[in-house]
Design an enzyme around this catalytic site. Structure first.
Site, PDB file in Angstrom:
ATOM      1  CG  HIS A 150     -29.405 -22.412  24.309  1.00 21.26           C
ATOM      2  ND1 HIS A 150     -28.125 -22.781  24.646  1.00 21.26           N
ATOM      3  CD2 HIS A 150     -29.558 -21.161  24.773  1.00 21.26           C
ATOM      4  CE1 HIS A 150     -27.530 -21.791  25.279  1.00 21.26           C
ATOM      5  NE2 HIS A 150     -28.399 -20.769  25.372  1.00 21.26           N
ATOM      6  CG  ASP A 186     -27.065 -25.882  23.989  1.00 15.89           C
ATOM      7  OD1 ASP A 186     -27.528 -25.548  22.859  1.00 15.89           O
ATOM      8  OD2 ASP A 186     -26.919 -25.097  24.946  1.00 15.89           O
ATOM      9  CB  SER A 236     -26.038 -18.739  24.814  1.00 17.22           C
ATOM     10  OG  SER A 236     -26.533 -18.809  26.118  1.00 17.22           O
TER      11      SER A 236
END
Lengths: 251, 440
Positions: A39, A100, A201
């Site tokens: 992502h 992901d 992330s």
């Protein structure tokens, strides 16, 4: 990183700083692969839907070898040759972070040293690292107290049993219907303010394997409901070993 | 006078014969027969006034500018000079006859009719080959070697090896282009061991097939006119091999044995107009031409199955000891063979053996190599070892090891004979400065 500490140079030599759609993290595999979250490349609900991976690879910036963002920028970026996103990842499904995981191939192998070293992948059969309470560390250049960090921070978090994660999620479900798949695990605390946050992330959740004396990557910072407001959710690397090795082994 | 027709025979008679000849008469006959014949003349009837010394009437015979006599009288008369049955023979082909009568033929007042003469002549073949018929004592014989007479002439011939010259008399040795093509044989000066003739220009050529070497062996006696101070001023025996001068010989010391190293030899024998030497004789043989013994340039060169002698069409093969390359100039040879040529040379020169050089070992990314062997170079059997930049990289060698040796083939090989160098793989999960938690 919330509730963490400043990392010193060489503590997390695999840590990468990425800049694709804003700040992200990653970890060095071998000497020319960066493991990150899908992502960070195709964010959920992104406006740039028609952009190609080649174009993104051209635009992507990867930095390695320091704990300070400015210093990292001074050291120069590592150009990306190609981006590989797991086929299960669906950027259109905003409530499902399954798959992901992504790999960035650098154009040129990096020279390893005290501040640049790869992280190990877990043993295929070893699930110990995901057991409830097993401590791990997550590092990242993400948000800390509402400010984007200028230095690498880290925090130690325990892995949480799947049932606990699901139970906590269910209690939140009325508001946020996010999927908690088998390819994820959660870690963190419900009351203690220690967690990963935006900008982390793609960074990885690592554990120290006492048997081998090596640090092993077990998770990728994926998603969470707020920051330090409960458990954080991580991509379970163990479930993607075949995909990773299938790509990395090509060379 | 009258000229007698050139016939092989005929009669000559006194004027008026058989009637008495007239007084005061002078008659002359010139008899001529073809060349190669002589004139033989006899009187078949003769009756002339006799007188002392044939003073009054007479017949005079001349030949070859000599007087053969003055004749008169009658058969049986005491005075005069009757020819009887005498045969007059010329040496040349001419004879001259003269008749003379005086003013009378009286004896005490009585006229006596003398009838004159009848002479018969004939051409007789001259044996020019008879030494007695030589034109003069100071001149050479009719023929230098052989004389052959025939009716009306003669011809000369020569012994074998000689050729009749344009004077049809003298013989000269024909030795200007003697060719010998057998693998062995004899050749000698003309007349050997008797003295050789003068003015010789002899050329003896021995021509054998390529690759053969002619060996000359002089036999005894060897004798060519010479001079104590000057080298071969009179007669010379010159020997050449393919245009290369081998020597010029004379005197009494034999040259012995000469290896010409050639399949083409020319022997020139030149003599002047005098001398009395017995000449020379050569027994020539041949053998395959030899090439020089091959000699290696260095101790690493191997000549396979080295022979004691190398002859035409023989060859040798050269290789190098393990770890050395055959080199010709800067060029590496895969193999080498030299063939002994017809001229006694090798068709290519000896190569040298140069130690194999593997070149610099492949560099190792994130690692390095170092020389184990001394001196540190890249030649055959040099050893290097690879290492990685530890602790960030670890070495991966496959089945072999990190030791590589320069092989005889010119490549660096590990202990398993593999070319592939080790790799330096990243070491994962081992930070030099890991986090340490102190506070508990």
């Amino acid at each position: 990183i919330l509730g963490g500490k400043a990392a010193r140079r060489g503590n997390f030599p695999w840590q990468a700083l990425t800049g694709i759609h804003g700040r992200g993290g990653g970890a060095l595999l071998g000497d020319r692969w960066i493991l990150t979250a899908a992502h960070t490349i195709f964010p959920k609900g992104s406006g740039r839907k028609n952009v190609s991976l080649d174009q993104l690879a051209e635009e992507a910036n990867v930095f390695l070898g320091h704990t300070n963002v400015e210093e990292l920028h001074k050291m120069g970026n590592h150009p990306v040759r190609r981006i590989l996103i797991h086929p299960d990842y669906n950027p259109k499904d905003e409530h499902n972070f399954d798959g992901d995981i992504a790999l960035l191939e650098l154009k040129h192998p990096v020279t390893l040293g005290p501040t640049v070293l790869p992280i190990c992948l877990p043993d295929t059969t070893n699930t110990t690292f995901y057991m409830d309470g097993h401590m791990g560390y997550v590092s990242g250049f993400g948000v800390e107290k509402n400010f984007i960090s200028n230095d690498l921070k880290y925090v130690s978090l325990p892995a949480i049993a799947r049932e606990k994660c699901q139970r906590w999620l269910d209690s939140k479900k009325r508001n946020i219907p996010v999927v908690f798949s088998e390819n994820m695990f959660c870690a963190g605390f419900l009351t203690v303010k220690r967690d990963t946050c935006q900008g982390d992330s793609g960074s990885i959740f690592t554990v120290f394997d006492r048997e081998s004396g090596r640090w092993v990557a077990t998770g990728i910072v994926s998603w969470g409901i707020g920051c330090a407001e409960g458990y954080g959710f991580y991509t379970k690397i163990l479930n993607y070993l075949d995909w990773i090795k299938g790509i990395v082994r090509e060379d | 006078s009258s000229r007698v027709p050139r016939k092989l025979f005929g009669e000559i008679t006194s004027p008026g014969y058989p009637k008495p000849y007239p007084n005061n008469n002078n008659s002359i006959w010139n008899i001529q027969v073809p060349k190669g014949y002589v004139v033989k003349l006899t009187f078949r009837y003769f009756d002339l006034e006799p007188s002392q010394s044939c003073f009054y009437d007479y017949v005079k015979v001349k030949a070859d500018k000599k007087n053969l006599g003055r004749y008169c009288g009658q058969l049986g008369s005491t005075t005069g000079n009757h020819p009887g049955r005498k045969e007059f023979v010329s040496k040349g082909n001419r004879m001259h006859l003269a008749f003379h009568s005086d003013f009378s033929n009286e004896d005490n007042g009585t006229v006596i009719p003398y009838r004159g003469f009848l002479a018969y002549y004939q051409a007789v073949d001259l044996d020019e080959c008879d030494p007695k018929n030589a034109p003069g004592d100071d001149e050479a014989p009719q023929c230098q070697h052989f004389c052959h007479n025939y009716a009306g002439g003669y011809f000369c011939s020569c012994r074998t090896g000689y050729q009749l010259q344009s004077d049809h008399h003298s013989c000269k040795v024909e030795c200007s282009s003697e060719l010998f093509t057998e693998a062995s044989g004899y050749l000698s000066s003309p007349e050997y061991p008797r003295p050789y003739p003068e003015d010789l220009r002899c050329n003896y050529s021995i021509r054998l097939q390529k690759g053969l070497s002619i060996i000359l062996k002089f036999l005894e006696p060897f004798e060519i006119d010479d001079h104590q101070q000057v080298h071969c001023p009179y007669d010379q025996l010159k020997i050449q091999a393919r245009g290369r001068e081998i020597g010029e010989f004379c005197g009494k010391k034999s040259p012995g044995r000469i290896e010409t190293n050639s399949n083409e030899v020319d022997i020139l024998f030149l003599t002047d107009e005098s001398g009395f030497s017995r000449g020379w004789k050569i027994h020539y043989t041949s053998q395959k031409i030899r090439c020089p013994q091959p000699v290696p340039w260095d101790q690493f060169t191997i000549i396979r199955d080295l022979q004691p002698v190398y002859q035409f069409q023989d060859y040798f093969v050269v290789s190098c000891k393990t770890g050395y390359n055959l080199m010709e100039g800067n060029q590496k040879l895969l193999s080498f063979t030299a063939v002994c040529q017809a001229d006694g040379t090798w068709h290519q020169s000896m190569p040298r053996c140069e130690i194999v050089n593997c070149g610099s070992p492949s560099s190792l990314t994130n690692g390095a190599f170092s020389y184990v062997s001394k001196p540190a170079n890249n030649t055959y059997q040099s050893v290097v070892t690879y290492r990685c930049n530890e602790p960030y990289y670890q070495i991966v060698t496959g089945t072999g090891s990190e030791r590589f040796t320069c092989s005889a083939e010119g490549t660096w090989l590990d202990e398993d004979g593999q070319v592939r160098i080790p790799a330096c793989l990243p070491v994962c999960g081992k930070p030099v400065n890991p986090i340490t938690e102190v506070q508990r």
